[in-house]
Design an enzyme around this catalytic site. Structure first.
Site, PDB file in Angstrom:
ATOM      1  N   LYS A  34       8.422   7.340 -26.621  1.00  0.00           N
ATOM      2  CA  LYS A  34       9.830   6.938 -26.748  1.00  0.00           C
ATOM      3  C   LYS A  34      10.057   6.231 -28.085  1.00  0.00           C
ATOM      4  O   LYS A  34       9.103   5.780 -28.726  1.00  0.00           O
ATOM      5  CB  LYS A  34      10.210   6.029 -25.578  1.00  0.00           C
ATOM      6  CG  LYS A  34       9.330   4.790 -25.474  1.00  0.00           C
ATOM      7  CD  LYS A  34       9.562   4.016 -24.180  1.00  0.00           C
ATOM      8  CE  LYS A  34       8.572   2.877 -24.075  1.00  0.00           C
ATOM      9  NZ  LYS A  34       8.721   2.096 -22.838  1.00  0.00           N
ATOM     10  N   TYR A 255      17.000 -15.959 -52.646  1.00  0.00           N
ATOM     11  CA  TYR A 255      18.223 -16.414 -51.975  1.00  0.00           C
ATOM     12  C   TYR A 255      18.021 -17.765 -51.315  1.00  0.00           C
ATOM     13  O   TYR A 255      16.982 -18.014 -50.693  1.00  0.00           O
ATOM     14  CB  TYR A 255      18.624 -15.422 -50.884  1.00  0.00           C
ATOM     15  CG  TYR A 255      19.253 -14.153 -51.408  1.00  0.00           C
ATOM     16  CD1 TYR A 255      20.421 -14.177 -52.160  1.00  0.00           C
ATOM     17  CD2 TYR A 255      18.681 -12.917 -51.109  1.00  0.00           C
ATOM     18  CE1 TYR A 255      20.998 -13.003 -52.620  1.00  0.00           C
ATOM     19  CE2 TYR A 255      19.256 -11.738 -51.555  1.00  0.00           C
ATOM     20  CZ  TYR A 255      20.411 -11.784 -52.310  1.00  0.00           C
ATOM     21  OH  TYR A 255      20.978 -10.633 -52.754  1.00  0.00           O
TER      22      TYR A 255
HETATM   23  C1  LIG Z   1       7.327   1.786 -22.556  1.00  0.00           C
HETATM   24  C2  LIG Z   1       6.762   1.975 -21.202  1.00  0.00           C
HETATM   25  C3  LIG Z   1       5.378   2.049 -21.020  1.00  0.00           C
HETATM   26  C4  LIG Z   1       4.376   1.769 -22.124  1.00  0.00           C
HETATM   27  O1  LIG Z   1       4.223   0.382 -22.252  1.00  0.00           O
HETATM   28  P1  LIG Z   1       3.155  -0.222 -23.312  1.00  0.00           P
HETATM   29  O2  LIG Z   1       3.215  -1.672 -23.051  1.00  0.00           O
HETATM   30  O3  LIG Z   1       3.678   0.134 -24.657  1.00  0.00           O
HETATM   31  O4  LIG Z   1       1.882   0.417 -23.005  1.00  0.00           O
HETATM   32  C5  LIG Z   1       4.912   2.362 -19.763  1.00  0.00           C
HETATM   33  N1  LIG Z   1       5.768   2.571 -18.725  1.00  0.00           N
HETATM   34  C6  LIG Z   1       7.101   2.474 -18.870  1.00  0.00           C
HETATM   35  C7  LIG Z   1       7.980   2.707 -17.702  1.00  0.00           C
HETATM   36  C8  LIG Z   1       7.642   2.153 -20.101  1.00  0.00           C
HETATM   37  O5  LIG Z   1       8.966   2.030 -20.234  1.00  0.00           O
END
Ligand SMILES: *Cc1c(COP(=O)(O)O)cnc(C)c1O
Length: 357
Positions: A34, A255
């Site tokens: 994702k 800045y």
């Molecule tokens: C993003 C996600 C993961 C992965 O989590 P990590 O901490 O990056 O390993 C697993 N399960 C779900 C439902 C997620 O949304």
């Protein structure tokens, strides 16, 4: 040309995927890609993760990108679909849905025969105390048992709120509820492990594990480094020195003139800033790495530039500076900025050039 570059090390990605296989040898691996593979670029990452059993994404658009790139593994939409009209696309493209509320169940049932005919599983989400998504106990038992009776193949899915924390009481509650539902709905496949849980609870790997951050070589834990977890950082983020300045005691930099030199010093200006996704906050002193040597940031981060201290480093114009990567860990940059590696990786901007390491 401006030399802000994100290098992706596909071998490191494969190494980390193999770490998941070692830690969860009997589970299928749903590689979480994702948010553009946690900011790494989904195309290059999928090529290295092609041996994954499945992929996990947050929305239909992300799933369709995977299909367009030609990958045929199962894909899970971790929040399910957002509207009824997505159901037909999901079925045509063989994408599996999480269901976490009644309306999604209605949409699913309205397309029952086509969904089942495509061989798609339904991921039924348990809310065991994180209180984001899912059905609670005992409602979920009814939901699953009726889906099964209607002919759906179900996976019981759950997400820990504190998998990164030692001895957190909610962890026991979440695990116990998961096991309770799994038993009440037996036989049923199960999935509750993200990266932290894969490391901590091998007994909870069940049918599908869902590694995210560990694939990219950043740590899910506040108190364990990637070296301790035997993971390799995948992203190296670099930029170049474009100017050198000598300043005298009493002169300020950048800045807000927040930094005032106490003695003569040599500054290098690096062409990177928050417009590239480099964080501006640093409540704690932040560092970059030059040829293996760490050196501190001076003054504020601007949109396109930072200043660093090169008083004791030989670093002419054109020198490559590592903002994060194998020498300066993204986890440490995150710590200096009051955040986590996940956030820094995911919010990389499109501006740096992407290359394979
Ligand atoms: C993003 C996600 C993961 C992965 O989590 P990590 O901490 O990056 O390993 C697993 N399960 C779900 C439902 C997620 O949304």
């Amino acid at each position: 040309m401006r030399q802000a570059t994100v290098y992706i090390d596909q071998e490191a990605l494969q190494y980390n995927l193999n770490r998941v296989k070692q830690l969860a040898p009997t589970a299928k691996i749903v590689s979480m890609v994702k948010a553009n593979a946690y900011g790494h670029g989904v195309k290059d990452c999928l090529a290295a993760l092609k041996d994954s059993d499945a992929f996990g994404v947050a929305c239909l658009e992300e799933a369709l990108e995977i299909r367009e790139l030609g990958y045929e593994q199962p894909i899970t939409l971790i929040e399910g679909i957002f509207s009824d009209d997505e159901m037909q696309i999901v079925i045509d493209k063989k994408i599996e849905c999480v269901v976490h509320h009644q309306q999604q169940l209605d949409w699913l049932r309205a397309h029952k025969d086509a969904y089942i005919a495509q061989g798609l599983k339904v991921w039924v989400k348990l809310n065991s105390g994180m209180n984001r998504l899912g059905f609670k106990v005992p409602e979920i038992i009814e939901v699953i048992n009726s889906l099964k009776a209607e002919g759906f193949t179900c996976v019981l899915a759950m997400h820990f709120a504190n998998a990164d924390a030692e001895n957190y009481p909610l962890n026991d509650q979440q695990r116990d509820q998961f096991l309770q539902v799994k038993e009440a709905c037996a036989p049923i496949m199960g999935s509750c492990c993200n990266s932290a849980a894969i490391f901590k609870w091998p007994e909870l790997n069940f049918d599908f594990v869902r590694p995210g951050i560990m694939l990219y070589g950043a740590t899910p834990f506040a108190d364990k480094t990637v070296a301790e977890l035997d993971l390799k950082p995948v992203m190296t983020f670099t930029a170049e020195i474009i100017a050198l300045n000598t300043i005298q005691a009493g002169e300020s930099v950048g800045y807000g003139s927040t930094f005032i030199a106490e003695q003569e010093m040599q500054l290098a200006i690096v062409s990177i800033g928050y417009g590239d996704g480099y964080p501006r906050a640093f409540p704690k002193q932040n560092y970059v790495s030059i040829n293996g040597q760490q050196t501190r940031l001076i003054g504020r981060v601007a949109m396109d530039m930072i200043a660093i201290d090169v008083t004791h480093i030989n670093a002419p114009i054109g020198t490559e500076v590592e903002l994060w990567g194998k020498e300066r860990l993204v986890d440490d940059v995150a710590e200096a900025n009051g955040t986590i590696g996940y956030e820094l990786l995911c919010r990389m901007s499109a501006r740096p050039v992407r290359k394979l390491a």
